[in-house]
Design a protein around this motif. Structure first.
Motif, PDB file in Angstrom:
ATOM      1  N   ASN A 288     -74.430  23.468  95.755  1.00  0.00           N
ATOM      2  CA  ASN A 288     -74.992  22.780  96.604  1.00  0.00           C
ATOM      3  C   ASN A 288     -75.235  23.306  98.100  1.00  0.00           C
ATOM      4  O   ASN A 288     -75.145  22.999  99.106  1.00  0.00           O
ATOM      5  N   GLY A 289     -75.772  24.405  98.088  1.00  0.00           N
ATOM      6  CA  GLY A 289     -76.280  25.216  99.149  1.00  0.00           C
ATOM      7  C   GLY A 289     -75.139  26.045  99.850  1.00  0.00           C
ATOM      8  O   GLY A 289     -75.282  26.795 101.002  1.00  0.00           O
ATOM      9  N   TYR A 290     -73.568  25.867  99.472  1.00  0.00           N
ATOM     10  CA  TYR A 290     -72.668  26.396  99.858  1.00  0.00           C
ATOM     11  C   TYR A 290     -72.517  28.084  99.443  1.00  0.00           C
ATOM     12  O   TYR A 290     -73.204  28.001  98.574  1.00  0.00           O
ATOM     13  N   THR A 291     -71.905  28.889 100.176  1.00  0.00           N
ATOM     14  CA  THR A 291     -72.061  30.308  99.799  1.00  0.00           C
ATOM     15  C   THR A 291     -70.474  30.572 100.509  1.00  0.00           C
ATOM     16  O   THR A 291     -70.119  30.057 101.430  1.00  0.00           O
ATOM     17  N   GLY A 292     -70.156  32.032  99.733  1.00  0.00           N
ATOM     18  CA  GLY A 292     -68.984  32.674 100.766  1.00  0.00           C
ATOM     19  C   GLY A 292     -69.133  33.227 101.743  1.00  0.00           C
ATOM     20  O   GLY A 292     -70.448  33.329 102.119  1.00  0.00           O
ATOM     21  N   ASN A 293     -68.387  33.562 102.265  1.00  0.00           N
ATOM     22  CA  ASN A 293     -68.689  34.045 103.800  1.00  0.00           C
ATOM     23  C   ASN A 293     -68.857  35.451 103.696  1.00  0.00           C
ATOM     24  O   ASN A 293     -67.833  36.344 103.904  1.00  0.00           O
ATOM     25  N   THR A 294     -69.989  35.939 103.243  1.00  0.00           N
ATOM     26  CA  THR A 294     -70.194  37.246 103.062  1.00  0.00           C
ATOM     27  C   THR A 294     -70.227  38.332 104.063  1.00  0.00           C
ATOM     28  O   THR A 294     -70.045  39.482 104.039  1.00  0.00           O
TER      29      THR A 294
ATOM     30  N   GLY B  44     -59.455  30.319 103.506  1.00  0.00           N
ATOM     31  CA  GLY B  44     -60.739  31.328 103.805  1.00  0.00           C
ATOM     32  C   GLY B  44     -61.848  30.442 104.454  1.00  0.00           C
ATOM     33  O   GLY B  44     -61.945  29.474 104.915  1.00  0.00           O
ATOM     34  N   TYR B  45     -62.896  31.255 104.397  1.00  0.00           N
ATOM     35  CA  TYR B  45     -64.484  30.840 105.019  1.00  0.00           C
ATOM     36  C   TYR B  45     -65.338  30.433 104.173  1.00  0.00           C
ATOM     37  O   TYR B  45     -65.417  31.091 103.049  1.00  0.00           O
ATOM     38  N   VAL B  46     -66.173  29.480 104.471  1.00  0.00           N
ATOM     39  CA  VAL B  46     -67.357  28.975 103.588  1.00  0.00           C
ATOM     40  C   VAL B  46     -68.555  28.806 104.334  1.00  0.00           C
ATOM     41  O   VAL B  46     -68.556  28.448 105.591  1.00  0.00           O
ATOM     42  N   LYS B  47     -69.656  29.265 104.065  1.00  0.00           N
ATOM     43  CA  LYS B  47     -70.792  28.939 104.945  1.00  0.00           C
ATOM     44  C   LYS B  47     -71.745  28.090 104.418  1.00  0.00           C
ATOM     45  O   LYS B  47     -71.721  27.829 103.244  1.00  0.00           O
ATOM     46  N   ALA B  48     -72.066  26.923 105.012  1.00  0.00           N
ATOM     47  CA  ALA B  48     -72.843  25.620 104.667  1.00  0.00           C
ATOM     48  C   ALA B  48     -74.167  25.412 105.078  1.00  0.00           C
ATOM     49  O   ALA B  48     -74.680  26.079 105.940  1.00  0.00           O
TER      50      ALA B  48
ATOM     51  N   ASP C 260     -67.628  38.510 106.265  1.00  0.00           N
ATOM     52  CA  ASP C 260     -66.455  39.054 106.434  1.00  0.00           C
ATOM     53  C   ASP C 260     -65.694  38.696 105.068  1.00  0.00           C
ATOM     54  O   ASP C 260     -64.854  37.781 104.953  1.00  0.00           O
ATOM     55  N   MET C 261     -65.961  39.564 103.997  1.00  0.00           N
ATOM     56  CA  MET C 261     -65.434  39.317 102.464  1.00  0.00           C
ATOM     57  C   MET C 261     -64.166  39.137 102.651  1.00  0.00           C
ATOM     58  O   MET C 261     -63.564  38.292 101.595  1.00  0.00           O
ATOM     59  N   PRO C 262     -63.087  39.913 103.314  1.00  0.00           N
ATOM     60  CA  PRO C 262     -61.774  39.763 103.378  1.00  0.00           C
ATOM     61  C   PRO C 262     -61.476  38.063 103.474  1.00  0.00           C
ATOM     62  O   PRO C 262     -60.539  37.703 102.907  1.00  0.00           O
ATOM     63  N   ASN C 263     -62.242  37.268 104.075  1.00  0.00           N
ATOM     64  CA  ASN C 263     -61.884  36.263 104.559  1.00  0.00           C
ATOM     65  C   ASN C 263     -62.624  34.972 103.908  1.00  0.00           C
ATOM     66  O   ASN C 263     -62.818  33.821 104.442  1.00  0.00           O
ATOM     67  N   THR C 264     -63.466  35.255 102.736  1.00  0.00           N
ATOM     68  CA  THR C 264     -63.978  34.360 102.240  1.00  0.00           C
ATOM     69  C   THR C 264     -63.090  33.445 101.487  1.00  0.00           C
ATOM     70  O   THR C 264     -62.042  33.784 101.268  1.00  0.00           O
ATOM     71  N   LEU C 265     -63.650  32.415 100.919  1.00  0.00           N
ATOM     72  CA  LEU C 265     -62.582  31.400 100.080  1.00  0.00           C
ATOM     73  C   LEU C 265     -62.026  31.990  99.025  1.00  0.00           C
ATOM     74  O   LEU C 265     -62.410  32.552  98.042  1.00  0.00           O
ATOM     75  N   LYS C 266     -60.523  31.623  98.832  1.00  0.00           N
ATOM     76  CA  LYS C 266     -59.740  32.106  98.025  1.00  0.00           C
ATOM     77  C   LYS C 266     -58.719  31.355  97.660  1.00  0.00           C
ATOM     78  O   LYS C 266     -58.775  30.039  98.219  1.00  0.00           O
ATOM     79  N   TYR C 267     -58.149  31.388  96.578  1.00  0.00           N
ATOM     80  CA  TYR C 267     -57.060  30.408  96.129  1.00  0.00           C
ATOM     81  C   TYR C 267     -55.833  31.239  95.514  1.00  0.00           C
ATOM     82  O   TYR C 267     -55.818  32.512  94.874  1.00  0.00           O
TER      83      TYR C 267
END
Length: 150
Positions: A39-45, A70-74, A47-54
């Motif tokens: 739906n158009g969301y992406t990982g926070n590229t 983590g972070y997500v770009k919307a 700052d890769m260490p802080n992209t969404l993780k679980y």
């Protein structure tokens, strides 16, 4: 609970090892394996260490909680979009129902907050946009912190 009986002459250490395994709390490493943004969301590229993780928490081999951070770009967002899925998740980190939502807050770059949820039917992480007070431009960063107890 399993009944463990240790007797002289038996292989009691095997029962002891099984008891320890059954009573161990295990916390997995943070990972983004299996996350597929939609739906158009992406990982926070940026700052890769802080992209969404679980990570998952198990007790005796049974999944008891899943944590997200983590972070997500919307994409551009409006409150009228309602509840929308951010990403698909691996089925192994979820169960069909959760007992508690803990710290399920998503901080939007504009200082607004939204609620993070799970759709356990199609294994996705969702965001409830109804609470947004203003529209957001594409590329807005979201900080996700959520814990779901099973």
């Amino acid at each position: 609970m399993t009944d463990y009986t240790m007797t002289k002459g038996s292989n009691w250490w095997q029962q002891y090892n099984q008891f320890v395994k059954d009573q161990t709390l295990e916390i997995s490493a943070w990972t983004d394996a299996g996350i597929s943004f939609i739906n158009g969301y992406t990982g926070n590229t940026s700052d890769m260490p802080n992209t969404l993780k679980y990570r998952t928490i198990t007790f005796g081999g049974v999944l008891i909680a899943t944590e997200f951070a983590g972070y997500v770009k919307a994409p551009a967002l409006t409150s009228s979009q309602g509840v929308i899925a951010i990403c698909k998740l691996p089925s192994g980190i979820m169960k069909t129902a959760f007992t508690k939502n803990l710290s399920t807050v998503l901080l939007v770059g504009t200082g607004q907050y939204a609620v993070v949820g799970l759709d356990t039917t199609d294994f996705s992480l969702t965001i409830n946009l109804w609470g947004l007070t203003k529209n957001l431009a594409a590329g807005t960063d979201f900080q996700v912190n959520a814990t779901f107890e099973w």
